[in-house]
Design a protein around this motif. Structure first.
Motif, PDB file in Angstrom:
ATOM      1  N   LEU A 134       0.847  -1.187   0.000  1.00 35.13           N
ATOM      2  CA  LEU A 134       0.000   0.000   0.000  1.00 35.13           C
ATOM      3  C   LEU A 134       0.888   1.244   0.000  1.00 35.13           C
ATOM      4  O   LEU A 134       1.574   1.532   0.988  1.00 35.13           O
ATOM      5  CB  LEU A 134      -0.915  -0.021   1.225  1.00 35.13           C
ATOM      6  CG  LEU A 134      -2.008   1.028   1.347  1.00 35.13           C
ATOM      7  CD1 LEU A 134      -2.942   1.021   0.142  1.00 35.13           C
ATOM      8  CD2 LEU A 134      -2.807   0.812   2.628  1.00 35.13           C
ATOM      9  N   THR A 135       0.876   2.000  -1.105  1.00 35.10           N
ATOM     10  CA  THR A 135       1.758   3.164  -1.244  1.00 35.10           C
ATOM     11  C   THR A 135       0.946   4.397  -1.619  1.00 35.10           C
ATOM     12  O   THR A 135       1.326   5.157  -2.507  1.00 35.10           O
ATOM     13  CB  THR A 135       2.843   2.910  -2.306  1.00 35.10           C
ATOM     14  OG1 THR A 135       2.225   2.770  -3.593  1.00 35.10           O
ATOM     15  CG2 THR A 135       3.628   1.653  -1.998  1.00 35.10           C
ATOM     16  N   THR A 136      -0.152   4.611  -0.919  1.00 34.31           N
ATOM     17  CA  THR A 136      -1.046   5.728  -1.227  1.00 34.31           C
ATOM     18  C   THR A 136      -0.815   6.938  -0.333  1.00 34.31           C
ATOM     19  O   THR A 136      -1.580   7.900  -0.379  1.00 34.31           O
ATOM     20  CB  THR A 136      -2.509   5.280  -1.094  1.00 34.31           C
ATOM     21  OG1 THR A 136      -2.734   4.759   0.224  1.00 34.31           O
ATOM     22  CG2 THR A 136      -2.853   4.207  -2.116  1.00 34.31           C
ATOM     23  N   GLY A 137       0.230   6.909   0.490  1.00 39.24           N
ATOM     24  CA  GLY A 137       0.490   8.010   1.400  1.00 39.24           C
ATOM     25  C   GLY A 137      -0.144   7.783   2.755  1.00 39.24           C
ATOM     26  O   GLY A 137      -0.914   6.844   2.959  1.00 39.24           O
ATOM     27  N   ARG A 138       0.148   8.677   3.687  1.00 42.41           N
ATOM     28  CA  ARG A 138      -0.314   8.469   5.063  1.00 42.41           C
ATOM     29  C   ARG A 138      -1.762   8.883   5.288  1.00 42.41           C
ATOM     30  O   ARG A 138      -2.378   8.482   6.273  1.00 42.41           O
ATOM     31  CB  ARG A 138       0.576   9.220   6.040  1.00 42.41           C
ATOM     32  CG  ARG A 138       0.526  10.733   5.918  1.00 42.41           C
ATOM     33  CD  ARG A 138       1.274  11.400   7.059  1.00 42.41           C
ATOM     34  NE  ARG A 138       1.257  12.847   6.954  1.00 42.41           N
ATOM     35  CZ  ARG A 138       1.565  13.653   7.962  1.00 42.41           C
ATOM     36  NH1 ARG A 138       1.893  13.142   9.137  1.00 42.41           N
ATOM     37  NH2 ARG A 138       1.540  14.961   7.805  1.00 42.41           N
ATOM     38  N   GLN A 139      -2.314   9.690   4.401  1.00 46.46           N
ATOM     39  CA  GLN A 139      -3.688  10.141   4.569  1.00 46.46           C
ATOM     40  C   GLN A 139      -4.654   9.183   3.878  1.00 46.46           C
ATOM     41  O   GLN A 139      -4.372   8.689   2.792  1.00 46.46           O
ATOM     42  CB  GLN A 139      -3.851  11.550   4.012  1.00 46.46           C
ATOM     43  CG  GLN A 139      -3.012  12.590   4.731  1.00 46.46           C
ATOM     44  CD  GLN A 139      -3.238  13.992   4.207  1.00 46.46           C
ATOM     45  OE1 GLN A 139      -3.983  14.213   3.279  1.00 46.46           O
ATOM     46  NE2 GLN A 139      -2.572  14.960   4.816  1.00 46.46           N
ATOM     47  N   GLY A 140      -5.766   8.923   4.514  1.00 42.91           N
ATOM     48  CA  GLY A 140      -6.779   8.069   3.912  1.00 42.91           C
ATOM     49  C   GLY A 140      -6.612   6.590   4.167  1.00 42.91           C
ATOM     50  O   GLY A 140      -7.357   5.777   3.614  1.00 42.91           O
ATOM     51  N   LEU A 141      -5.655   6.211   5.013  1.00 45.06           N
ATOM     52  CA  LEU A 141      -5.437   4.787   5.265  1.00 45.06           C
ATOM     53  C   LEU A 141      -6.590   4.151   6.032  1.00 45.06           C
ATOM     54  O   LEU A 141      -6.718   2.923   6.060  1.00 45.06           O
ATOM     55  CB  LEU A 141      -4.125   4.587   6.034  1.00 45.06           C
ATOM     56  CG  LEU A 141      -2.854   4.978   5.266  1.00 45.06           C
ATOM     57  CD1 LEU A 141      -1.629   4.762   6.149  1.00 45.06           C
ATOM     58  CD2 LEU A 141      -2.723   4.166   3.988  1.00 45.06           C
ATOM     59  N   ALA A 142      -7.431   4.982   6.633  1.00 40.89           N
ATOM     60  CA  ALA A 142      -8.594   4.443   7.346  1.00 40.89           C
ATOM     61  C   ALA A 142      -9.502   3.652   6.419  1.00 40.89           C
ATOM     62  O   ALA A 142     -10.235   2.764   6.873  1.00 40.89           O
ATOM     63  CB  ALA A 142      -9.376   5.586   7.996  1.00 40.89           C
ATOM     64  N   ALA A 143      -9.455   3.932   5.122  1.00 42.15           N
ATOM     65  CA  ALA A 143     -10.287   3.202   4.165  1.00 42.15           C
ATOM     66  C   ALA A 143      -9.954   1.717   4.148  1.00 42.15           C
ATOM     67  O   ALA A 143     -10.798   0.887   3.778  1.00 42.15           O
ATOM     68  CB  ALA A 143     -10.108   3.796   2.769  1.00 42.15           C
ATOM     69  N   PHE A 144      -8.744   1.370   4.575  1.00 41.32           N
ATOM     70  CA  PHE A 144      -8.307  -0.027   4.544  1.00 41.32           C
ATOM     71  C   PHE A 144      -8.301  -0.670   5.932  1.00 41.32           C
ATOM     72  O   PHE A 144      -7.908  -1.828   6.069  1.00 41.32           O
ATOM     73  CB  PHE A 144      -6.903  -0.114   3.943  1.00 41.32           C
ATOM     74  CG  PHE A 144      -6.806   0.464   2.560  1.00 41.32           C
ATOM     75  CD1 PHE A 144      -7.045  -0.327   1.450  1.00 41.32           C
ATOM     76  CD2 PHE A 144      -6.491   1.805   2.368  1.00 41.32           C
ATOM     77  CE1 PHE A 144      -6.966   0.200   0.171  1.00 41.32           C
ATOM     78  CE2 PHE A 144      -6.404   2.347   1.093  1.00 41.32           C
ATOM     79  CZ  PHE A 144      -6.652   1.537  -0.012  1.00 41.32           C
TER      80      PHE A 144
END
Length: 246
Positions: A134-144
């Motif tokens: 997962l390399t989408t950055g630190r923001q928005g990880l709550a989605a996973f």
């Protein structure tokens, strides 16, 4: 000085542009950083760190600094900042150009699955992989966070909560190499890559490795940019500044 250029930065292109303009005696250059990264790479010349309090605050700052042109060279996914900058430039009556590197495109052998958001990307995990890079950055990880899959999460600064229960976290900053990404993905038995369409060369090696290892990729699309002039390279931004940009 004849002109003052404000560069909304944080990207490699922003730093390159600041360095190019720093050698122009008739130009004052001010780079602005949002301050969300703990140890940012600082550009050449004047730097302002922190927010502006919305479009009106930014417009007031542009007027106070006598800025004559704005280059929005923020990250392709900095949607709110770009929208605010476009409004501020209109309020202040100052020309603005969006410097946005081209996105990535799939090639032969790629198995890409496009998503419009992180939430949609998370919903696509079943059936595609069990060990996710997962390399989408630190923001928005709550989605996973509610996914039962195992995640190798890589970002520059420590992310906030919530995070997936089964994970390993790596704090790292590019550029990355194909050899390094191959070792990382094979060592962790990765069978799915989730990333954003950031474009550029610094983080593209993971896509090369995914192709080599026949690993599917969930690619999050970029947000729609504001209705402003757009250029793709630093040279094009310099040409714009030499004409429409003053």
């Amino acid at each position: 000085m004849n002109r003052c250029v404000a560069i909304l930065g944080g990207t490699g292109e922003a730093r390159e542009l600041a360095a190019e303009l720093a050698g122009h005696r008739a130009t004052r250059v001010i780079s602005t950083l949002a301050g969300r990264v703990e140890r940012p790479r600082m550009p050449t010349g004047e730097v302002r760190v922190g927010g502006f309090g919305g479009p009106l605050g930014l417009a007031d700052w542009l007027a106070a600094e006598k800025v004559t042109a704005v280059v929005d060279a923020t990250h392709p996914f900095a949607e709110r900042i770009s929208a605010s900058a476009a409004k501020a430039a209109r309020y202040a009556g100052i020309p603005l150009v969006l410097l946005r590197r081209p996105g990535w495109t799939p090639g032969p052998g790629d198995d890409w699955h496009w998503a419009d958001s992180l939430a949609e990307a998370a919903s696509m995990l079943p059936g595609l992989g069990r060990r996710v890079f997962l390399t989408t950055g630190r923001q928005g990880l709550a989605a996973f966070a509610r996914s039962g899959r195992w995640f190798l999460i890589r970002c520059v600064d420590p992310p906030g909560l919530p995070l997936p229960a089964r994970k390993e976290l790596i704090l790292s900053r590019g550029p990355y190499t194909v050899d390094g990404e191959r070792e990382l993905m094979t060592t962790h038995d990765i069978d799915l890559l989730v990333t954003k369409d950031s474009g550029g060369d610094q983080t593209a090696a993971k896509l090369t490795v995914a192709r080599e290892l026949r690993i599917p990729v969930i690619m999050v699309r970029r947000p729609t940019p504001p209705d402003v002039p757009i250029v793709a390279t630093v040279d094009e931004a310099l040409s714009w500044l030499g004409s429409a940009g003053g």
